[in-house]
Design a protein around this motif. Structure first.
Motif, PDB file in Angstrom:
ATOM      1  N   VAL A  46      70.642  71.826  33.355  1.00 62.76           N
ATOM      2  CA  VAL A  46      69.139  71.803  33.667  1.00 62.76           C
ATOM      3  C   VAL A  46      69.039  73.344  34.105  1.00 62.76           C
ATOM      4  N   ASP A  53      61.102  69.457  34.555  1.00 59.58           N
ATOM      5  CA  ASP A  53      61.851  68.493  35.246  1.00 59.58           C
ATOM      6  C   ASP A  53      62.963  67.876  34.270  1.00 59.58           C
ATOM      7  N   THR A  54      63.743  66.844  34.536  1.00 62.83           N
ATOM      8  CA  THR A  54      64.940  66.599  33.601  1.00 62.83           C
ATOM      9  C   THR A  54      64.657  66.101  32.099  1.00 62.83           C
ATOM     10  N   ALA A  55      63.264  65.619  32.245  1.00 58.02           N
ATOM     11  CA  ALA A  55      62.769  65.202  30.960  1.00 58.02           C
ATOM     12  C   ALA A  55      62.606  66.384  29.782  1.00 58.02           C
ATOM     13  N   THR A  57      64.034  69.133  30.399  1.00 59.27           N
ATOM     14  CA  THR A  57      65.572  69.631  29.829  1.00 59.27           C
ATOM     15  C   THR A  57      66.157  68.968  28.654  1.00 59.27           C
ATOM     16  N   GLN A  75      64.433  57.349  30.174  1.00 60.27           N
ATOM     17  CA  GLN A  75      65.528  57.848  31.327  1.00 60.27           C
ATOM     18  C   GLN A  75      66.345  56.585  31.246  1.00 60.27           C
ATOM     19  N   TYR A  77      69.852  56.450  32.917  1.00 58.01           N
ATOM     20  CA  TYR A  77      70.825  56.217  34.214  1.00 58.01           C
ATOM     21  C   TYR A  77      71.374  57.429  34.431  1.00 58.01           C
ATOM     22  N   THR A  78      71.659  57.797  35.672  1.00 56.84           N
ATOM     23  CA  THR A  78      72.487  58.862  36.040  1.00 56.84           C
ATOM     24  C   THR A  78      73.916  58.850  36.264  1.00 56.84           C
ATOM     25  N   LEU A  91      76.436  65.677  37.905  1.00 56.68           N
ATOM     26  CA  LEU A  91      75.829  64.871  37.874  1.00 56.68           C
ATOM     27  C   LEU A  91      74.977  65.120  36.413  1.00 56.68           C
ATOM     28  N   VAL A  93      71.844  63.424  34.045  1.00 51.05           N
ATOM     29  CA  VAL A  93      70.760  62.444  33.966  1.00 51.05           C
ATOM     30  C   VAL A  93      70.955  62.011  32.667  1.00 51.05           C
ATOM     31  N   LEU A 133      75.944  52.016  27.465  1.00 47.01           N
ATOM     32  CA  LEU A 133      74.712  51.565  28.451  1.00 47.01           C
ATOM     33  C   LEU A 133      73.538  51.784  27.686  1.00 47.01           C
ATOM     34  N   ALA A 223      58.077  54.510  33.564  1.00 48.56           N
ATOM     35  CA  ALA A 223      59.432  54.812  34.076  1.00 48.56           C
ATOM     36  C   ALA A 223      60.396  54.142  33.892  1.00 48.56           C
TER      37      ALA A 223
END
Lengths: 223, 223
Positions: A46, A53-55, A57, A75, A77-78, A91, A93, A133, A223
């Motif tokens: 990031v 935001d992370t999206a 990224t 998204q 899972y983290t 971590l 995302v 996943l 989301a």
């Protein structure tokens, strides 16, 4: 401010598409340590100075590392913990997307390796768990939505539609119950034009119904 | 190592339970700035020196700040960005759980405020968005699973079962179609014992079937 170190914050992206025989995952070779030169998911840090935001990224990493322009990823899972990254407590995302083949073909071919999902090798970090996943989530979503149909051209036959569902889901579907389900849910609408298939009678062409185009919009914007 | 600052990494937890009339959210008053003294979700920093992963962070925060011991929370979504926290670029891994009332009653009553979900005030950060998504996810999951039944005692009547679904889902259900659905899915098993209800005939008691106890185990152990 806290006394402890902040975790490393990264984003990883699992991109799926259909190539020839089936569902395929887009990987890239890592340019830096750790695991330099190994195949892995597209991923990176990031950047708090430039990412909204992370999206954002995820979109930036795909653009910078693969030349891939995607407007939307979901998204997943983290993943987090002490041991998943040799650099320290981290971590990630994780995001995933089912993309049309041309969205990858327009990327940087030197940076993208397309691997059939049955042949994904051992990947660094916990990337195999992320892929597993993502695949489960994609298939869960595919089985109750019109998502796979978006891999087809705007008009298609029922056989083509069944074929794309089978490829995404990874198993054969019964022809008559598939058609019954698709028809009862109003997923598709017949179009005028017909395809002339050699010696066979022309096959009816369909497009996604307006209602299901709307459903897809909801699907990808939730989301 | 990267040149840019790492994001602030936090965890927030939305705990739901049933109190009297309906679905209720557990909040706490913030002990520190920002938003000191305001009601908010239970939340706090990831402690990289002691937390195994972010799920462990969530359990530690609930234990330390609310005296609440939970073995399982489900990961909801990771909220992130420049503007959601006045302290800087931040990332919050949000969790949620549907808990039995006694799991909160055994906590520290001075630290826990139970607010009916229709009366949740404006919360700091993006906590209202987190609550909204948690509620949608909980209700989505409740409507196709035996999850709400875990708020009941081990044996219960069909009326009690319908009541708990209605409270979690937030709307009335048709009695006969509810019973048909529950029975066709094999969710429950009759038990011998009967309840004597005053002047009414005794109501049949049920328990969750073994298959659905197993389903619930899968449900809560799937990422």
């Amino acid at each position: 401010m806290p006394r402890y170190e902040r975790p490393i914050a990264t984003v990883d992206a699992a991109l799926f598409t259909l190539v020839d025989g089936g569902l395929t995952l887009a990987l890239t070779r890592r340019e830096r340590e750790p695991y330099k030169g190994q195949l892995a998911l597209f991923g990176g840090y990031v950047h708090t100075d430039e990412d909204e935001d992370t999206a954002a990224t995820a979109r930036r990493i795909l653009r910078e590392k693969g030349g891939i322009a995607l407007s939307y990823l979901e998204q997943l899972y983290t993943f987090s913990g002490k041991v998943r990254d040799p650099r320290g407590w981290s971590l990630s995302v994780a995001y995933y997307a089912l993309v049309r083949p041309h969205e990858l073909q327009s990327g940087d071919a030197r940076q993208i390796e397309l691997i059939p999902i049955g042949k994904v090798p051992a990947l660094p970090f916990d990337h195999n768990r992320i892929v597993e996943l993502a695949l489960a989530r994609l298939r869960g979503k595919a089985s109750y939505s019109s998502l796979p149909a978006f891999l087809l051209p705007p008009t298609f036959t029922l056989s083509q539609l069944q074929d794309v569902y089978e490829r995404v889901l990874g198993h054969a579907l019964d022809k008559s119950s598939f058609r019954r389900k698709i028809e009862s849910q109003g997923v598709i609408t017949p179009v005028e034009q017909m395809v002339r298939g050699g010696r066979h009678r022309p096959a009816q062409l369909y497009r996604l119904s307006d209602r299901h185009l709307a459903e897809f919009d909801r699907l990808i914007s939730t989301a």
